[in-house]
Write an enzyme that holds these catalytic residues in place. Sequence first.
Site, PDB file in Angstrom:
ATOM      1  N   CYS A  70       0.872  -0.895  -0.268  1.00 51.58           N
ATOM      2  CA  CYS A  70       0.083  -0.201  -0.034  1.00 51.58           C
ATOM      3  C   CYS A  70       0.227   1.342   0.102  1.00 51.58           C
ATOM      4  O   CYS A  70       0.295   2.613  -0.364  1.00 51.58           O
ATOM      5  CB  CYS A  70      -0.529  -0.073   1.312  1.00 51.58           C
ATOM      6  SG  CYS A  70       0.028   0.525   3.058  1.00 51.58           S
ATOM      7  N   CYS A 140      -2.269  -1.630   8.666  1.00 53.41           N
ATOM      8  CA  CYS A 140      -1.862  -0.304   9.668  1.00 53.41           C
ATOM      9  C   CYS A 140      -1.767  -0.633  10.581  1.00 53.41           C
ATOM     10  O   CYS A 140      -0.566  -0.249  11.505  1.00 53.41           O
ATOM     11  CB  CYS A 140      -3.434   1.194   9.783  1.00 53.41           C
ATOM     12  SG  CYS A 140      -3.661   1.285   7.461  1.00 53.41           S
TER      13      CYS A 140
END
Length: 167
Positions: A70, A140
């Site tokens: 990402c 994350c």
Amino acid sequence: MMLRAAGRRLLGAASGVRGGEAAPAVAAAGAARRGYHERVVDHYNNPRNVGAFDKDDADVGTGIVGAPACGDVMKLQIRVDEGSGRIVDARFKTFGCGSAIASSSVATEWVKGKQMEEVVAIKNVEIAKHLSLPPVKLHCSMLAEDAIKAAVKDYEAKKGKLAKADE
């Protein structure tokens, strides 16, 4: 006509805001519609402990981690009191999405004031649960966990080198 009305709603005109400036409440409401919890929005809009320490300081550990899938990159640093082994301060810099920034911000808050043994026990699922991250954003919180562990490892490696140099 419909396009103009939609534009006014997006720009905040429907809530009485003039000049195209969206009110914070309107922005937060938009984030909520996209599935972000208010804690994510808060830590994104008001990140805690942004910045950096000198990575060469003996009492600083630096963890730099990234997710190639990402493009998120996270640098988390800890400052450790050498006498007690307690983390006295933490800073981060993150290049990435709002969830990555929020995860970094939460991680720095959670590590402050704790012993290093305690912070390596912080798990990504705890961060994800606190922020109510959607499944697509779990990476994350994994980055935040990895950054904490990398910072502790870096600090311990520095301490090992200094101890050997003193011998």
